[in-house]
Design a protein around this motif. Structure first.
Motif, short mmCIF file in Angstrom:
data_model
loop_
_atom_site.label_atom_id
_atom_site.label_comp_id
_atom_site.label_asym_id
_atom_site.label_seq_id
_atom_site.Cartn_x
_atom_site.Cartn_y
_atom_site.Cartn_z
N ASN A 141 0.84 -1.20 0.00
CA ASN A 141 0.00 0.00 0.00
C ASN A 141 0.87 1.24 0.00
OD1 ASN A 141 0.46 -0.29 3.09
ND2 ASN A 141 -0.89 -2.00 2.57
N THR A 160 -4.04 4.24 -0.67
CA THR A 160 -4.66 3.23 -1.51
C THR A 160 -5.75 2.48 -0.72
OG1 THR A 160 -2.82 1.76 -0.94
CG2 THR A 160 -2.72 2.87 -3.07
N SER A 209 -8.35 -0.72 0.41
CA SER A 209 -8.11 -2.10 0.83
C SER A 209 -8.64 -3.10 -0.19
CB SER A 209 -8.81 -2.34 2.18
OG SER A 209 -8.65 -3.68 2.59
N SER A 259 -6.61 1.24 3.08
CA SER A 259 -5.77 0.07 3.31
C SER A 259 -5.86 -0.40 4.76
CB SER A 259 -4.31 0.41 2.99
OG SER A 259 -3.44 -0.58 3.50
#
Length: 220
Positions: free
Chosen positions: A32, A44, A46, A74
């Motif tokens: 990430n 970013t 998940s 994330s």
């Protein structure tokens, strides 16, 4: 203009995430990336494959952990948030599971000064943080301690973290760390690597203040 800039930054994060596999830093959807943005961070989401990720999928999160997005950030958002909150010198965080970094992390071994490029880490070792379950406050605390006076670290039985003043520099450092770990692994097979003295690494750390990826080398 601000909206255009935000889209440009989000797009850069997506492109960086997609580059992780090609750079040899990651496999699948693991890993990430986060970037400091205004009074919080962009991170970013998940579990979303990088090849299908778009700029609109990047999650904005407040420093208190709050977010308003259709996707979850994330699962490792906590150490991203805590690093950016604690370290004003850091504006980008890259986390991944590269093969050689992760192999040493599995053995819970720090990387000693077997090559002068370790100066890019900010000191004579790359520390390995103790193990804690992913996404927990304990893992974040361990990561912060391992990054004290350093720009990168390993996470026991997990992977690595690389930081930087911007995203290209953080990615550059992540590649350098994986290269260093690969060289060290090969050297251990060849013989007994010689560790450089602390004063030599200190000289190189000073030289590294003006060395590395330059602004003109960085993508827009």
């Amino acid at each position: 203009m601000a909206r255009h800039d935000a889209f440009k930054v989000r797009t850069a994060i997506v492109e960086a995430a997609r580059s992780l596999n090609g750079l040899g830093l990651n496999q699948g959807t693991a890993g990430n990336i986060s970037l400091r943005w205004e009074d919080g961070l962009l991170i970013t989401p998940s579990g979303l494959p990088y090849e299908t990720m778009s700029a609109d999928d990047i999650v904005f999160m407040e420093l208190d952990g709050a977010y308003d997005h259709r996707l979850k950030p994330s699962s490792e958002w906590r150490f991203h948030r805590d690093i950016l909150a604690r370290r004003p010198d850091v504006n980008a965080v890259v986390h991944a599971h590269p093969i050689y970094c992760t192999a040493f992390a599995m053995c819970r071994q720090e990387i000693p000064a077997v090559h002068y490029m370790i100066a890019a880490a900010g000191g004579p070792t790359v520390r390995c943080a103790p193990y804690a379950t992913f996404g927990t406050p304990e893992l974040s605390a361990h990561a912060l301690a391992a990054l004290e006076g350093r720009s990168c670290c390993l996470l026991a039985n997990h992977g690595m973290i690389a930081t930087g003043p911007d995203l290209p520099k953080a990615l550059w450092l992540a590649v350098e760390l994986e290269t260093l770990c690969r060289q060290y692994a090969v050297a251990l097979q060849v013989g007994t690597p010689v560790i450089l003295p602390d004063d030599e690494i200190a000289r190189n750390v000073e030289k590294f203040r003006s060395y590395g990826l330059k602004a003109q080398d960085r993508p827009d």
